[in-house]
Design a protein around this motif. Structure first.
Motif, PDB file in Angstrom:
ATOM      1  N   TRP A  83       0.841  -1.202   0.000  1.00 12.79           N
ATOM      2  CA  TRP A  83       0.000   0.000   0.000  1.00 12.79           C
ATOM      3  C   TRP A  83       0.878   1.256   0.000  1.00 12.79           C
ATOM      4  O   TRP A  83       0.649   2.180  -0.789  1.00 12.79           O
ATOM      5  CB  TRP A  83      -0.938  -0.005   1.194  1.00 12.79           C
ATOM      6  CG  TRP A  83      -1.514   1.349   1.477  1.00 12.79           C
ATOM      7  CD1 TRP A  83      -1.131   2.208   2.463  1.00 12.79           C
ATOM      8  CD2 TRP A  83      -2.551   2.022   0.766  1.00 12.79           C
ATOM      9  NE1 TRP A  83      -1.863   3.369   2.400  1.00 12.79           N
ATOM     10  CE2 TRP A  83      -2.745   3.276   1.366  1.00 12.79           C
ATOM     11  CE3 TRP A  83      -3.338   1.683  -0.323  1.00 12.79           C
ATOM     12  CZ2 TRP A  83      -3.691   4.194   0.923  1.00 12.79           C
ATOM     13  CZ3 TRP A  83      -4.291   2.602  -0.770  1.00 12.79           C
ATOM     14  CH2 TRP A  83      -4.460   3.823  -0.154  1.00 12.79           C
ATOM     15  N   GLU A  84       1.876   1.291   0.866  1.00 10.46           N
ATOM     16  CA  GLU A  84       2.762   2.459   0.952  1.00 10.46           C
ATOM     17  C   GLU A  84       3.536   2.660  -0.348  1.00 10.46           C
ATOM     18  O   GLU A  84       3.692   3.789  -0.803  1.00 10.46           O
ATOM     19  CB  GLU A  84       3.731   2.325   2.132  1.00 10.46           C
ATOM     20  CG  GLU A  84       3.089   2.570   3.477  1.00 10.46           C
ATOM     21  CD  GLU A  84       2.516   3.968   3.629  1.00 10.46           C
ATOM     22  OE1 GLU A  84       3.144   4.949   3.166  1.00 10.46           O
ATOM     23  OE2 GLU A  84       1.427   4.094   4.213  1.00 10.46           O
ATOM     24  N   ASN A  85       4.001   1.583  -0.940  1.00  9.77           N
ATOM     25  CA  ASN A  85       4.726   1.692  -2.215  1.00  9.77           C
ATOM     26  C   ASN A  85       3.810   2.217  -3.319  1.00  9.77           C
ATOM     27  O   ASN A  85       4.227   3.064  -4.124  1.00  9.77           O
ATOM     28  CB  ASN A  85       5.348   0.357  -2.611  1.00  9.77           C
ATOM     29  CG  ASN A  85       6.520  -0.009  -1.729  1.00  9.77           C
ATOM     30  OD1 ASN A  85       7.137   0.850  -1.103  1.00  9.77           O
ATOM     31  ND2 ASN A  85       6.828  -1.290  -1.663  1.00  9.77           N
ATOM     32  N   ALA A  86       2.578   1.726  -3.363  1.00 14.98           N
ATOM     33  CA  ALA A  86       1.621   2.198  -4.365  1.00 14.98           C
ATOM     34  C   ALA A  86       1.287   3.672  -4.132  1.00 14.98           C
ATOM     35  O   ALA A  86       1.154   4.448  -5.086  1.00 14.98           O
ATOM     36  CB  ALA A  86       0.353   1.351  -4.325  1.00 14.98           C
ATOM     37  N   LYS A  87       1.176   4.068  -2.884  1.00 14.67           N
ATOM     38  CA  LYS A  87       0.898   5.470  -2.556  1.00 14.67           C
ATOM     39  C   LYS A  87       2.058   6.366  -2.987  1.00 14.67           C
ATOM     40  O   LYS A  87       1.842   7.433  -3.566  1.00 14.67           O
ATOM     41  CB  LYS A  87       0.635   5.625  -1.062  1.00 14.67           C
ATOM     42  CG  LYS A  87       0.270   7.031  -0.640  1.00 14.67           C
ATOM     43  CD  LYS A  87       0.000   7.098   0.847  1.00 14.67           C
ATOM     44  CE  LYS A  87      -0.398   8.464   1.335  1.00 14.67           C
ATOM     45  NZ  LYS A  87       0.236   9.592   0.746  1.00 14.67           N
ATOM     46  N   LYS A  88       3.284   5.936  -2.732  1.00 12.38           N
ATOM     47  CA  LYS A  88       4.453   6.715  -3.158  1.00 12.38           C
ATOM     48  C   LYS A  88       4.478   6.853  -4.678  1.00 12.38           C
ATOM     49  O   LYS A  88       4.798   7.916  -5.204  1.00 12.38           O
ATOM     50  CB  LYS A  88       5.742   6.050  -2.668  1.00 12.38           C
ATOM     51  CG  LYS A  88       5.982   6.218  -1.189  1.00 12.38           C
ATOM     52  CD  LYS A  88       7.240   5.469  -0.764  1.00 12.38           C
ATOM     53  CE  LYS A  88       7.383   5.490   0.754  1.00 12.38           C
ATOM     54  NZ  LYS A  88       8.510   4.665   1.202  1.00 12.38           N
ATOM     55  N   GLU A  89       4.136   5.770  -5.371  1.00 11.03           N
ATOM     56  CA  GLU A  89       4.113   5.804  -6.832  1.00 11.03           C
ATOM     57  C   GLU A  89       3.029   6.774  -7.318  1.00 11.03           C
ATOM     58  O   GLU A  89       3.261   7.563  -8.241  1.00 11.03           O
ATOM     59  CB  GLU A  89       3.874   4.384  -7.381  1.00 11.03           C
ATOM     60  CG  GLU A  89       3.988   4.279  -8.888  1.00 11.03           C
ATOM     61  CD  GLU A  89       2.695   4.615  -9.607  1.00 11.03           C
ATOM     62  OE1 GLU A  89       2.764   5.143 -10.743  1.00 11.03           O
ATOM     63  OE2 GLU A  89       1.607   4.380  -9.041  1.00 11.03           O
ATOM     64  N   ARG A  90       1.836   6.740  -6.698  1.00  4.15           N
ATOM     65  CA  ARG A  90       0.762   7.668  -7.080  1.00  4.15           C
ATOM     66  C   ARG A  90       1.193   9.114  -6.828  1.00  4.15           C
ATOM     67  O   ARG A  90       0.939   9.997  -7.643  1.00  4.15           O
ATOM     68  CB  ARG A  90      -0.529   7.372  -6.306  1.00  4.15           C
ATOM     69  CG  ARG A  90      -1.329   6.219  -6.844  1.00  4.15           C
ATOM     70  CD  ARG A  90      -2.746   6.158  -6.277  1.00  4.15           C
ATOM     71  NE  ARG A  90      -2.855   6.365  -4.849  1.00  4.15           N
ATOM     72  CZ  ARG A  90      -2.680   5.426  -3.920  1.00  4.15           C
ATOM     73  NH1 ARG A  90      -2.362   4.195  -4.288  1.00  4.15           N
ATOM     74  NH2 ARG A  90      -2.831   5.704  -2.643  1.00  4.15           N
ATOM     75  N   ASP A  91       1.823   9.352  -5.681  1.00  2.57           N
ATOM     76  CA  ASP A  91       2.266  10.704  -5.344  1.00  2.57           C
ATOM     77  C   ASP A  91       3.315  11.210  -6.342  1.00  2.57           C
ATOM     78  O   ASP A  91       3.295  12.381  -6.722  1.00  2.57           O
ATOM     79  CB  ASP A  91       2.822  10.762  -3.920  1.00  2.57           C
ATOM     80  CG  ASP A  91       1.734  10.596  -2.865  1.00  2.57           C
ATOM     81  OD1 ASP A  91       0.538  10.702  -3.203  1.00  2.57           O
ATOM     82  OD2 ASP A  91       2.093  10.367  -1.691  1.00  2.57           O
ATOM     83  N   ALA A  92       4.218  10.327  -6.757  1.00  2.92           N
ATOM     84  CA  ALA A  92       5.228  10.716  -7.747  1.00  2.92           C
ATOM     85  C   ALA A  92       4.564  11.035  -9.091  1.00  2.92           C
ATOM     86  O   ALA A  92       4.939  12.010  -9.769  1.00  2.92           O
ATOM     87  CB  ALA A  92       6.262   9.599  -7.917  1.00  2.92           C
ATOM     88  N   ARG A  93       3.549  10.236  -9.457  1.00  3.46           N
ATOM     89  CA  ARG A  93       2.827  10.512 -10.703  1.00  3.46           C
ATOM     90  C   ARG A  93       2.067  11.822 -10.621  1.00  3.46           C
ATOM     91  O   ARG A  93       1.996  12.575 -11.589  1.00  3.46           O
ATOM     92  CB  ARG A  93       1.859   9.371 -11.039  1.00  3.46           C
ATOM     93  CG  ARG A  93       2.488   8.315 -11.892  1.00  3.46           C
ATOM     94  CD  ARG A  93       1.525   7.319 -12.487  1.00  3.46           C
ATOM     95  NE  ARG A  93       0.761   6.602 -11.471  1.00  3.46           N
ATOM     96  CZ  ARG A  93      -0.549   6.723 -11.282  1.00  3.46           C
ATOM     97  NH1 ARG A  93      -1.260   7.527 -12.036  1.00  3.46           N
ATOM     98  NH2 ARG A  93      -1.163   6.040 -10.345  1.00  3.46           N
ATOM     99  N   ARG A  94       1.506  12.135  -9.448  1.00  8.61           N
ATOM    100  CA  ARG A  94       0.798  13.402  -9.266  1.00  8.61           C
ATOM    101  C   ARG A  94       1.753  14.569  -9.528  1.00  8.61           C
ATOM    102  O   ARG A  94       1.408  15.526 -10.216  1.00  8.61           O
ATOM    103  CB  ARG A  94       0.235  13.516  -7.850  1.00  8.61           C
ATOM    104  CG  ARG A  94      -0.469  14.864  -7.604  1.00  8.61           C
ATOM    105  CD  ARG A  94      -0.780  15.105  -6.152  1.00  8.61           C
ATOM    106  NE  ARG A  94       0.489  15.211  -5.446  1.00  8.61           N
ATOM    107  CZ  ARG A  94       0.694  14.828  -4.191  1.00  8.61           C
ATOM    108  NH1 ARG A  94      -0.282  14.307  -3.488  1.00  8.61           N
ATOM    109  NH2 ARG A  94       1.872  14.953  -3.632  1.00  8.61           N
ATOM    110  N   GLU A  95       2.946  14.471  -9.007  1.00  4.64           N
ATOM    111  CA  GLU A  95       3.926  15.541  -9.209  1.00  4.64           C
ATOM    112  C   GLU A  95       4.282  15.684 -10.683  1.00  4.64           C
ATOM    113  O   GLU A  95       4.383  16.805 -11.203  1.00  4.64           O
ATOM    114  CB  GLU A  95       5.184  15.271  -8.369  1.00  4.64           C
ATOM    115  CG  GLU A  95       6.168  16.396  -8.373  1.00  4.64           C
ATOM    116  CD  GLU A  95       5.615  17.731  -7.877  1.00  4.64           C
ATOM    117  OE1 GLU A  95       6.059  18.778  -8.388  1.00  4.64           O
ATOM    118  OE2 GLU A  95       4.735  17.737  -6.991  1.00  4.64           O
ATOM    119  N   GLN A  96       4.444  14.551 -11.369  1.00  7.19           N
ATOM    120  CA  GLN A  96       4.747  14.595 -12.804  1.00  7.19           C
ATOM    121  C   GLN A  96       3.587  15.194 -13.596  1.00  7.19           C
ATOM    122  O   GLN A  96       3.795  15.996 -14.515  1.00  7.19           O
ATOM    123  CB  GLN A  96       5.071  13.184 -13.322  1.00  7.19           C
ATOM    124  CG  GLN A  96       6.441  12.699 -12.939  1.00  7.19           C
ATOM    125  CD  GLN A  96       7.521  13.594 -13.516  1.00  7.19           C
ATOM    126  OE1 GLN A  96       7.518  13.938 -14.696  1.00  7.19           O
ATOM    127  NE2 GLN A  96       8.450  14.002 -12.665  1.00  7.19           N
TER     128      GLN A  96
END
Length: 155
Positions: A16-29
């Motif tokens: 869950w935390e890894n998926a959240k970090k990935e979503r957050d990185a995509r949001r920034e992009q």
């Protein structure tokens, strides 16, 4: 105690935390490339809102009780936090899944009476007054301390 269920919860939380970090990185992009009011950002927001945490707050509180117990030198399970009304069911259900059959509630908050009744309503039995001895933090200058609490059986 059931370390298999604990390990399963740990793996799910890490995923869950890894998926959240990935979503957050995509949001920034998406922000950098398209801006806050873009259709791409709206799609990201919908995806993020649809993402459901793997466990409820009550289940996570039980998880941390188990984790704290495993890290301690005590043979007794201590619960020094409290639950909100909406957390009792998942908290006790997760205690059962983790194989916790007894615990000592040492919380002294103003919510203590609500917690006693909430735990009993979920099938725990109040055994009675109980003290536990636990290792003190180094800064206290003592090796161990005795803590007053209430012993519960998880049925």
């Amino acid at each position: 105690m059931n370390t298999t269920y604990f390990d399963e919860m740990t793996a799910n939380c890490i995923a869950w935390e890894n998926a959240k970090k990935e979503r957050d990185a995509r949001r920034e992009q998406i922000f950098q490339n398209y801006g806050w009011k873009s259709p791409e950002m709206e799609a990201w927001k919908a995806e993020d809102q649809a993402a459901v945490r793997p466990y409820s707050n009550g289940a996570m509180k039980a998880y941390f009780v188990f984790k704290q117990h495993c890290a301690s030198e005590s043979t007794e399970v201590e619960i020094d936090s409290y639950c909100w009304d909406s957390e009792y069911h998942d908290f006790v259900e997760t205690l059962r899944k983790l194989g916790i059959t007894e615990f000592t509630l040492t919380n002294h908050s103003t919510a203590l009476m609500d917690n006693i009744h909430g735990l009993i309503a979920e099938g725990c039995t109040l055994i009675g007054a109980h003290t536990i001895t636990k290792k003190c933090p180094l800064w206290l200058g003592e090796d161990h301390e005795t803590v007053k609490g209430l012993l519960f059986k998880v049925n």
